[in-house]
Design a protein around this motif. Structure first.
Motif, PDB file in Angstrom:
ATOM      1  N   LEU A  25       0.822  -1.205   0.000  1.00  0.00           N
ATOM      2  CA  LEU A  25       0.000   0.000   0.000  1.00  0.00           C
ATOM      3  C   LEU A  25       0.858   1.258   0.000  1.00  0.00           C
ATOM      4  O   LEU A  25       0.515   2.261  -0.617  1.00  0.00           O
ATOM      5  N   ARG A  26       1.985   1.191   0.672  1.00  0.00           N
ATOM      6  CA  ARG A  26       2.843   2.378   0.784  1.00  0.00           C
ATOM      7  C   ARG A  26       3.754   2.560  -0.425  1.00  0.00           C
ATOM      8  O   ARG A  26       3.907   3.674  -0.940  1.00  0.00           O
ATOM      9  N   ASP A  27       4.368   1.447  -0.901  1.00  0.00           N
ATOM     10  CA  ASP A  27       5.419   1.563  -1.903  1.00  0.00           C
ATOM     11  C   ASP A  27       5.085   0.912  -3.243  1.00  0.00           C
ATOM     12  O   ASP A  27       5.867   1.026  -4.192  1.00  0.00           O
ATOM     13  N   GLY A  28       3.952   0.220  -3.322  1.00  0.00           N
ATOM     14  CA  GLY A  28       3.581  -0.407  -4.581  1.00  0.00           C
ATOM     15  C   GLY A  28       4.260  -1.748  -4.790  1.00  0.00           C
ATOM     16  O   GLY A  28       4.882  -2.318  -3.882  1.00  0.00           O
ATOM     17  N   TYR A  29       4.171  -2.243  -6.021  1.00  0.00           N
ATOM     18  CA  TYR A  29       4.624  -3.593  -6.323  1.00  0.00           C
ATOM     19  C   TYR A  29       6.145  -3.728  -6.297  1.00  0.00           C
ATOM     20  O   TYR A  29       6.669  -4.847  -6.237  1.00  0.00           O
ATOM     21  N   ARG A  30       6.866  -2.626  -6.312  1.00  0.00           N
ATOM     22  CA  ARG A  30       8.326  -2.713  -6.338  1.00  0.00           C
ATOM     23  C   ARG A  30       8.909  -3.198  -5.013  1.00  0.00           C
ATOM     24  O   ARG A  30      10.124  -3.414  -4.909  1.00  0.00           O
ATOM     25  N   ASP A  97     -10.810   4.848   1.009  1.00  0.00           N
ATOM     26  CA  ASP A  97      -9.562   4.621   1.727  1.00  0.00           C
ATOM     27  C   ASP A  97      -8.392   5.154   0.894  1.00  0.00           C
ATOM     28  O   ASP A  97      -8.175   4.739  -0.246  1.00  0.00           O
ATOM     29  N   HIS A  98      -7.639   6.076   1.465  1.00  0.00           N
ATOM     30  CA  HIS A  98      -6.547   6.719   0.727  1.00  0.00           C
ATOM     31  C   HIS A  98      -5.480   5.721   0.281  1.00  0.00           C
ATOM     32  O   HIS A  98      -4.916   5.839  -0.811  1.00  0.00           O
ATOM     33  N   ALA A  99      -5.203   4.718   1.124  1.00  0.00           N
ATOM     34  CA  ALA A  99      -4.171   3.748   0.779  1.00  0.00           C
ATOM     35  C   ALA A  99      -4.594   2.901  -0.423  1.00  0.00           C
ATOM     36  O   ALA A  99      -3.790   2.613  -1.311  1.00  0.00           O
ATOM     37  N   HIS A 100      -5.863   2.497  -0.461  1.00  0.00           N
ATOM     38  CA  HIS A 100      -6.345   1.704  -1.590  1.00  0.00           C
ATOM     39  C   HIS A 100      -6.324   2.529  -2.878  1.00  0.00           C
ATOM     40  O   HIS A 100      -5.991   2.007  -3.953  1.00  0.00           O
ATOM     41  N   VAL A 101      -6.673   3.809  -2.768  1.00  0.00           N
ATOM     42  CA  VAL A 101      -6.620   4.688  -3.941  1.00  0.00           C
ATOM     43  C   VAL A 101      -5.187   4.803  -4.443  1.00  0.00           C
ATOM     44  O   VAL A 101      -4.923   4.737  -5.650  1.00  0.00           O
ATOM     45  N   ALA A 102      -4.255   4.948  -3.519  1.00  0.00           N
ATOM     46  CA  ALA A 102      -2.847   5.080  -3.899  1.00  0.00           C
ATOM     47  C   ALA A 102      -2.344   3.816  -4.590  1.00  0.00           C
ATOM     48  O   ALA A 102      -1.596   3.879  -5.579  1.00  0.00           O
ATOM     49  N   LEU A 103      -2.757   2.649  -4.079  1.00  0.00           N
ATOM     50  CA  LEU A 103      -2.341   1.400  -4.695  1.00  0.00           C
ATOM     51  C   LEU A 103      -2.914   1.279  -6.106  1.00  0.00           C
ATOM     52  O   LEU A 103      -2.207   0.891  -7.050  1.00  0.00           O
ATOM     53  N   GLY A 104      -4.188   1.619  -6.273  1.00  0.00           N
ATOM     54  CA  GLY A 104      -4.796   1.572  -7.597  1.00  0.00           C
ATOM     55  C   GLY A 104      -4.120   2.515  -8.565  1.00  0.00           C
ATOM     56  O   GLY A 104      -3.862   2.169  -9.731  1.00  0.00           O
ATOM     57  N   ARG A 105      -3.781   3.716  -8.102  1.00  0.00           N
ATOM     58  CA  ARG A 105      -3.103   4.700  -8.945  1.00  0.00           C
ATOM     59  C   ARG A 105      -1.724   4.189  -9.375  1.00  0.00           C
ATOM     60  O   ARG A 105      -1.327   4.325 -10.538  1.00  0.00           O
ATOM     61  N   LEU A 171      -8.902   9.057  -7.655  1.00  0.00           N
ATOM     62  CA  LEU A 171      -7.759   8.588  -8.427  1.00  0.00           C
ATOM     63  C   LEU A 171      -6.953   9.750  -8.991  1.00  0.00           C
ATOM     64  O   LEU A 171      -5.721   9.728  -9.007  1.00  0.00           O
ATOM     65  N   PHE A 172      -7.660  10.804  -9.416  1.00  0.00           N
ATOM     66  CA  PHE A 172      -6.988  11.956 -10.017  1.00  0.00           C
ATOM     67  C   PHE A 172      -6.730  13.078  -9.011  1.00  0.00           C
ATOM     68  O   PHE A 172      -6.280  14.163  -9.397  1.00  0.00           O
ATOM     69  N   GLY A 173      -6.998  12.812  -7.727  1.00  0.00           N
ATOM     70  CA  GLY A 173      -6.708  13.802  -6.702  1.00  0.00           C
ATOM     71  C   GLY A 173      -7.619  15.004  -6.721  1.00  0.00           C
ATOM     72  O   GLY A 173      -7.251  16.089  -6.242  1.00  0.00           O
ATOM     73  N   ILE A 174      -8.834  14.839  -7.261  1.00  0.00           N
ATOM     74  CA  ILE A 174      -9.804  15.932  -7.306  1.00  0.00           C
ATOM     75  C   ILE A 174     -10.657  15.883  -6.044  1.00  0.00           C
ATOM     76  O   ILE A 174     -10.905  14.809  -5.492  1.00  0.00           O
TER      77      ILE A 174
END
Length: 218
Positions: A25-30, A97-105, A171-174
Motif C-alpha cells: 500500500l505504501r510503496d507499490g509492487y516494487r 480509503d486513501h491507501a487503496h486509492v494510492a495502490l490503484g493509482r 484517483l486523479f486527486g480531485i
C-alpha cells in the motif's frame, strides 16, 4: 487454495501478510521480499516458506485488503436486498480509503511494467466481486425475488452505480465527496437499482415461537 477461504494461519504467516499489505500500500509492487521480511521481523527464508514468490505474496495481500468486500457477499441467510446494502457500505469504505486509492493509482501507472500484478489486482478486487454478486443475483432470480435478466450485466451495472465518478475523483486527486454524501449516494444507488430490477424487499425472518405469553394469542 484462496486466502479468501477460512483457514488457520501461523503467527509468522500472518505477520508476513500484514507486513506485505502495509508495504504494498505504501510503496507499490516494487517492494522486495527482503523488505517484507524486515518489516515482519522474520528471515527472508520464512517469507519464502509461506509464499513461493512475490506474485503469490501480492495476490494474498490483495485478497486480504478486499476481504470486507467479499465478506459482504458471504453466503448467509440474508436476502439480496440486504446483500446489496452490505456491499454498498463495504464499497464506500473501500473506495474512500486513501491507501487503496494510492495502490490503484500506482498499478495503473506501472501496469506496462508489472502486468501480472495489475491483472491480479483487477481479478481479486473487482472481477471476483462481480462474479460472486452475479451468482447472488442469479439465485434471487431463480426464487422470483428479482426480475429475470442477465445476472452478469446486472452485477456490473450495480457496481458501476456504486462507483460512480467518486473513484475517478480520488484517483486523479480531485476534491471528493464527504462521508455522509458518499453514504447517501450508496443508499440512493441501491434504491434505484432495486426499483429498476423489481427486487423484492427481504422477507422478515421466520420464528418458531409458539402461541403463548408475548404473542397475539396470549
Amino acid at each position: 487454495m484462496s486466502h479468501l477461504e477460512t483457514r488457520p494461519a501461523s503467527d509468522h504467516q500472518q505477520r508476513v501478510l500484514q507486513a506485505a499489505c502495509s508495504l504494498f500500500l505504501r510503496d507499490g509492487y516494487r517492494v522486495s521480499m527482503g523488505a517484507v521480511a524486515r518489516e515482519a521481523g522474520v528471515s527472508k527464508q520464512t517469507v519464502y516458506a509461506h509464499f513461493d514468490n512475490k506474485d503469490n505474496l501480492f495476490h494474498a495481500a490483495v485478497e486480504q485488503l478486499v476481504l470486507p468486500l467479499h465478506a459482504s457477499l458471504a453466503p448467509e441467510s440474508r436476502g439480496l436486498a440486504s446483500t446489496l446494502h452490505a456491499l454498498a457500505q463495504a464499497h464506500q469504505t473501500y473506495v474512500m480509503d486513501h491507501a487503496h486509492v494510492a495502490l490503484g493509482r500506482m498499478l495503473i501507472a506501472e501496469a506496462p511494467r508489472f502486468p501480472a500484478a495489475a491483472r491480479t489486482f483487477f481479478r481479486t478486487a473487482i472481477d471476483t466481486v462481480a462474479i460472486r454478486l452475479a451468482r447472488c443475483m442469479a439465485e434471487a432470480m431463480d426464487h422470483g425475488r428479482m426480475r429475470r435478466e442477465d445476472p452478469e450485466v446486472a452485477a456490473e451495472l450495480f457496481l458501476s452505480m456504486l462507483h460512480g465518478l467518486e473513484g475517478d475523483r480520488r484517483l486523479f486527486g480531485i476534491r471528493a465527496r464527504g462521508r455522509k454524501a458518499q453514504d447517501d449516494w450508496a443508499r440512493h444507488a441501491v434504491t434505484v437499482f432495486m426499483h429498476a430490477y423489481d427486487i423484492l424487499p427481504d422477507e422478515p425472518a421466520r420464528t418458531n415461537k409458539k402461541p403463548g405469553k408475548g404473542t397475539e394469542f396470549s
